[in-house]
Enzyme design. Structure first.
Site, mmCIF file in Angstrom:
data_model
loop_
_atom_site.group_PDB
_atom_site.id
_atom_site.type_symbol
_atom_site.label_atom_id
_atom_site.label_comp_id
_atom_site.label_asym_id
_atom_site.label_seq_id
_atom_site.Cartn_x
_atom_site.Cartn_y
_atom_site.Cartn_z
ATOM 1 N N GLY A 284 0.796 -1.085 -0.046
ATOM 2 C CA GLY A 284 -0.027 0.007 0.128
ATOM 3 C C GLY A 284 0.785 1.281 0.012
ATOM 4 O O GLY A 284 1.856 1.049 0.312
ATOM 5 N N SER A 285 0.160 2.231 -0.227
ATOM 6 C CA SER A 285 0.922 3.553 -0.443
ATOM 7 C C SER A 285 -0.046 4.733 -0.296
ATOM 8 O O SER A 285 -1.200 4.598 -0.540
ATOM 9 C CB SER A 285 1.833 3.897 -1.632
ATOM 10 O OG SER A 285 0.700 3.846 -2.950
ATOM 11 N N SER B 6 -0.038 9.498 0.870
ATOM 12 C CA SER B 6 0.256 10.806 0.894
ATOM 13 C C SER B 6 1.845 10.781 1.444
ATOM 14 O O SER B 6 2.777 11.338 0.835
ATOM 15 C CB SER B 6 -0.603 11.802 1.454
ATOM 16 O OG SER B 6 -1.728 11.727 0.867
ATOM 17 N N PHE B 7 1.912 10.125 2.755
ATOM 18 C CA PHE B 7 3.170 10.447 3.345
ATOM 19 C C PHE B 7 4.109 9.061 3.288
ATOM 20 O O PHE B 7 5.283 9.082 4.098
ATOM 21 C CB PHE B 7 3.004 10.637 4.765
ATOM 22 C CG PHE B 7 2.414 12.182 4.776
ATOM 23 C CD1 PHE B 7 1.079 12.120 5.357
ATOM 24 C CD2 PHE B 7 2.584 13.079 4.253
ATOM 25 C CE1 PHE B 7 0.106 13.240 5.606
ATOM 26 C CE2 PHE B 7 2.053 14.533 4.200
ATOM 27 C CZ PHE B 7 0.857 14.550 4.864
ATOM 28 N N GLY B 8 3.936 8.033 2.682
ATOM 29 C CA GLY B 8 4.496 7.043 2.738
ATOM 30 C C GLY B 8 3.967 5.708 1.905
ATOM 31 O O GLY B 8 2.979 5.644 1.428
ATOM 32 N N VAL C 57 3.677 1.229 2.558
ATOM 33 C CA VAL C 57 3.658 0.068 3.524
ATOM 34 C C VAL C 57 4.109 -1.223 2.785
ATOM 35 O O VAL C 57 3.668 -1.399 1.749
ATOM 36 C CB VAL C 57 2.294 0.055 4.050
ATOM 37 C CG1 VAL C 57 2.228 -1.127 5.024
ATOM 38 C CG2 VAL C 57 1.895 1.064 4.646
ATOM 39 N N LYS D 284 5.706 0.955 7.485
ATOM 40 C CA LYS D 284 5.333 2.002 6.899
ATOM 41 C C LYS D 284 6.628 2.968 6.859
ATOM 42 O O LYS D 284 7.151 3.444 8.087
ATOM 43 C CB LYS D 284 4.219 2.768 8.043
ATOM 44 C CG LYS D 284 3.719 4.095 7.110
ATOM 45 C CD LYS D 284 2.737 4.741 7.809
ATOM 46 C CE LYS D 284 2.271 6.154 7.018
ATOM 47 N NZ LYS D 284 1.006 6.972 7.829
ATOM 48 N N ASP E 32 -8.960 11.458 9.775
ATOM 49 C CA ASP E 32 -8.969 10.886 8.346
ATOM 50 C C ASP E 32 -9.475 9.579 8.452
ATOM 51 O O ASP E 32 -8.794 8.534 7.681
ATOM 52 C CB ASP E 32 -7.420 10.949 7.929
ATOM 53 C CG ASP E 32 -7.344 10.849 6.317
ATOM 54 O OD1 ASP E 32 -8.519 11.002 5.677
ATOM 55 O OD2 ASP E 32 -6.236 10.499 6.044
#
Length: 947
Positions: A606-607, A609-611, A613, A628, A734
């Site tokens: 997974g990906s 905005s900030f990184g 996984v 992450k 969020d």
């Protein structure tokens, strides 16, 4: 010889060759045929003898194509337009898709077209207007879009017009008022807007009128109320408003079914309705009606269903329920829903005179005081009695034990006192008994052991004392929950608790129980939740508990337990909450620890905005983890890392993604490297399950009804913890499906705290800890899941998470993203849901959601085509009391309560959790049938066979 056999085949006639070729082309477009119907379409017989094909004896031309309910899938060939002698097409109950071809317009002899219950998409073919002989048009429950073609104004011979349960837009055409022969007009559950054209008042022969579940607005013009032939009138679940005309009962004398529920009608109930002697279905539920219920109801001799649920009827005074005196003449009454109004006073003695056929009596959520009258012998067929949420007091009458058909009894949240009558043991058909939040005292009656169908029992928050009877604790039928918490029960926990092999929740907390925890508790292998905290249990934790591997939560805190903490707790893969505090235990529970190695595209899961996984493995013990890795080049990446560290280092909750460790260092290229190591969630995110990508595994990603309920509850518990039970309240900021992760047991864990904020000015005053003045808000989070005020410079608050949770609930059960293409021109996922509740909830639920429903059985297969769709539609209105549907309604209503127009109107976090918990605690066996007979109305429309 071979040549002779070939010539002996039945030849195709020259004048019908076009029919033959058209049928072969139709066959070639069939992509799925599990019943092998198309195998019967071969040259061994003339096509007039093919299955589903009927020809004229004289011309050998195809007149009828009837392939109803043959499980066929495919598209319709344009060649169907060559079957020019067709008078009838019936493809109902299949899986045909793509657009309906315009070539259907070539069928000038067509009189009957039934394409209902398929997956046709696109627009209605405008060329259908050339079929001027068309009398019956059924295209119910497809995926049609666009407007109703204006060319249809030429179909002046239409008798049946049913386009219900599609996605048609625009307004209702005024020219429908020219269809003078129309008997049935059904456009319910579309996205039609605007007002109801007054021209429809010209349909003087109209019998069936349903425009329910649209986006219609305005008032209903007087001409509509003047169609005296109407027997079924439904405009439910729209945005209609105004008052109902006082003379409606005089202008609609033939009314049998009248549905105006879930609108914004105000004013009083028209007294003139008492003149409609044929009325047997009357539904005003969920409006803004005020005043009193008319006293002159004695004329409703045939009344079966009366619903005033969720209005503002009554004056909160004595005498509000006097109208029940007149309902005694309604000897056919089976459903009476008066819940959630302003009815005051006491229950009149005349309640005992209600129909002996009454099955459902709802009086919950009012302001009724006093006790339950004696002498309820007449209510012998009552299956559901709901009196919860009132101010009822005094002892329960022994006569309750005579209602031996009862399956559901809600007495909770009142002020009942005295002992629990032993006569309740006579209610041997009970499946749910709720008596919590009262003032009952004395001991639990042994006779409850007679209720051997009981699935749920809640006696919590009373003044009960004495020991727990083995007859009650040993009811093997209890498979949902048994709650006796917050009482003064004493003695030991009986050995018979081991009989609860199917129970998933046992809560005996906050009593005065003592002795050792019995080893027999290890037999309760279905337990998910075990609460024995705040008692006086002593001795060691029994080794037999090692068999309870499905436990999600265990709380044995604040007892007198001693000895070593068992190591087997570390093997409970589902265990997310373990509280053993305030005992004399020693030792520790092993937990995962270690570091990560290697990051490659193959391990990317997974990906954001900030990184990104990655999936990894701990070298120390081989445990699978998720790592992450923060993208420090992304603006805000470092801040996001610090944010998550600050929040996660102290968070400990079974429904929050648990951080194992954090890493802040440099990589091999000496660049800054920051990562967080989490539990690995093998089932990915909720988003992946709700909206699967079309790949080889997508068929497996289908969340069941029960799974969705459990996930919704998990997320609610997570919010409750961060909002109210953490040392400093936290706002997630969020919350969305992609941030809800699922482990191997489909237990939900809320993750991604990169945008989370502390509510730093929170006080102990619940009314003040809902804001955060120190953080003015730029637009944060995913825009479709955050409240509108965030986009207008509003301040971050706990209410923002509640808003997000509301969107999440609606998305989970409708299967639609809040950004779905259908949500435009003012329609949102909220309005979409509002329009369907309560009686049309099954129209909007996610079609991929597996669950069983008895009401889905097709009981109309042997009924003529013209009337079957009507019967199905009528029945659809009244199949809302099934346990599944009732649960869906409740869940979606909670979702809607999360959208507040002002902070003081928003549902507090605790209320969200309590309401959701009440639902999940009471509806886990949703595949069982409702105690209400949902087919009681079918017989009332059988006279339509004469139409």
């Amino acid at each position: 010889m071979s040549s002779s056999l070939k010539s002996a085949r039945i030849p195709a006639y020259a004048d019908d060759e076009s029919d033959h070729l058209a049928l072969l082309d139709f066959k070639n477009r069939i992509s799925e045929d599990p019943l092998q119907i198309m195998n019967l379409w071969n040259d061994s017989a003339h096509f007039c003898n093919w299955f589903g094909v009927t020809c004229s004896p004289s011309t050998k031309r195809v007149m009828v194509l009837n392939l109803q309910a043959q499980r066929l899938s495919g598209s319709i060939t344009p060649s169907i337009g060559n079957l020019t002698y067709l008078t009838g097409i019936n493809l109902k109950n299949n899986s045909f898709y793509d657009e309906i071809p315009q070539e259907v317009g070539r069928l000038r002899r067509l009189q009957h077209l039934n394409l209902s219950y398929n997956s046709f998409g696109g627009n209605l073919p405008s060329n259908l207007s050339h079929c001027t002989q068309l009398r019956v048009l059924h295209v119910v429950d497809n995926k049609l879009v666009g407007h109703i073609p204006k060319q249809f104004n030429l179909l002046l011979k239409l008798v049946f017009l049913q386009l219900a349960r599609n996605n048609l837009i625009g307004s209702i055409p005024a020219w429908i008022g020219n269809f003078s022969l129309l008997y049935v007009l059904s456009l319910y559950r579309n996205i039609l807007k605007g007002s109801i054209p007054s021209e429809l008042g010209r349909l003087s022969g109209l019998r069936f009128f349903s425009l329910a579940v649209n986006n219609l607005s305005g008032t209903i013009s007087p001409p509509i109320y003047n169609i005296s032939s109407i027997y079924h009138f439904s405009v439910a679940a729209n945005l209609l408003h105004g008052s109902l005309p006082p003379n409606v009962g005089l202008t609609l004398p033939n009314l049998e079914r009248f549905f105006v529920d879930l609108n914004s009608f105000i004013g009083h109930i028209p007294v003139s309705l008492s003149n409609v002697s044929r009325l047997y279905m009357l539904d005003f539920g969920e409006n803004g009606l005020t005043g009193t219920v008319p006293q002159n109801l004695e004329s409703f001799h045939d009344l079966v269903h009366l619903n005033f649920y969720d209005n503002s009827l009554g004056n909160r005074k004595v005498g509000d329920l006097n109208f029940l005196d007149f309902l005694a003449n309604c000897t056919s009454l089976k459903v009476l829903a008066l819940d959630f109004n302003q009815f005051g006073g006491v229950l009149p003695n005349s309640i005992a005179n209600l129909s002996s056929r009454l099955r459902w009596l709802g009086l919950g959520g009012n302001i009724i005081r006093g006790g339950i009258p004696n002498g309820n012998d007449n209510l012998v067929n009552l299956t559901d009695l709901e009196l919860h949420g009132n101010y009822l007091s005094g002892p329960l009458p022994n006569a309750l034990g005579k209602l031996q058909q009862l399956r559901v009894l809600y007495l909770n949240n009142n002020k009942f006192s005295g002992s629990i009558p032993s006569s309740l043991g006579n209610l041997t058909k009970l499946i749910k008994l709720f008596m919590d939040e009262n003032k009952f005292e004395g001991s639990i009656p042994l006779s409850l052991g007679n209720c051997q169908d009981l699935l749920e029992l809640n006696l919590s928050s009373n003044n009960l004392n004495g020991t727990i009877p083995k007859q009650a604790i040993g009811l093997s039928s209890l498979s949902i929950y048994l709650v006796m918490s917050h009482n003064s029960l004493t003695g030991t926990l009986p050995f018979e608790v081991g009989n609860l092999k199917n129970l998933w929740k046992l809560d005996l907390s906050e009593n005065r129980l003592s002795g050792e925890i019995p080893a027999s508790l290890g037999s309760c292998t279905s337990l998910v939740s075990l609460h024995l905290e705040v008692n006086s249990f002593e001795g060691a934790i029994p080794p037999s508990l090692k068999t309870l591997r499905g436990l999600n939560e265990i709380d044995l805190s604040r007892n007198n337990l001693s000895g070593q903490i068992p190591e087997f707790f570390s093997k409970f893969l589902s265990l997310k909450h373990l509280n053993l505090s305030h005992n004399d235990l020693f030792g520790k529970v092993p937990k995962l620890s270690g570091s990560t190695n290697g990051f490659s595209v193959d391990n990317l899961i997974g990906s954001g905005s900030f990184g990104s996984v990655y999936k990894g493995v701990l070298s120390s013990n081989g445990a699978v983890i998720a790592v992450k890795v923060l993208n420090l080049q992304q603006r805000g990446g470092s801040k996001s890392f610090v944010n998550e560290c600050n929040f996660l280092r102290s968070l400990r909750h079974r429904n929050l993604l648990m951080v194992i460790t954090a890493c802040s260092s440099v990589d091999h290229q000496r660049n800054d490297f920051k990562s967080l190591v989490f539990q690995f969630m093998s089932n990915g995110s909720l988003d992946q399950w709700l909206h699967p990508i079309e790949d080889e595994q997508h068929q497996c990603k289908r969340l069941s009804f029960i799974q969705r309920l459990n996930i919704a509850m998990d997320v609610a518990y997570a919010l409750q913890y961060i909002h109210l039970h953490f040392q400093t309240p936290i706002v997630h900021c969020d919350l969305k499906p992609s941030n809800v992760l699922l482990n191997e047991d489909m237990v939900a864990h809320v993750g991604d705290y990169g945008l989370a904020k502390f509510v730093i000015d929170a006080s102990h005053n619940p009314s003040k800890n809902q804001s955060m003045s120190d953080f003015s808000v730029a637009l944060k989070g995913s825009i479709e899941y955050i409240p509108p005020e965030y986009g207008m410079g509003g301040q971050i608050s706990i209410l923002g998470d509640i808003y997000s949770y509301g969107v999440l609930l609606l998305e989970m059960f409708t299967g639609k993203r809040p950004t779905d293409d259908m949500f435009k021109e003012g329609l949102s996922i909220q309005k979409f849901t509002v329009m369907a509740l309560p009686y049309r909830v099954m129209d909007i639920v996610d079609l991929s959601m597996p669950f069983e429903e008895n009401e889905d059985d097709d009981e109309t297969n042997n009924v003529d085509i013209e009337e079957s769709a009507i019967i199905e539609e009528v029945d659809h209105h009244f199949n809302t009391r099934s346990r599944v549907v009732h649960c869906l309604i409740s869940v979606l209503q909670i979702g809607l309560l999360c959208f507040a127009t002002s902070p003081h109107e928003c549902l507090p976090t605790n209320d969200v959790v309590n309401k959701m918990r009440a639902i999940t605690d009471t509806f886990p066996e949703v595949r069982h049938a409702s105690p209400i007979d949902e087919n009681i109305y079918l017989g009332r429309v059988e006279d339509s066979r004469n139409w």
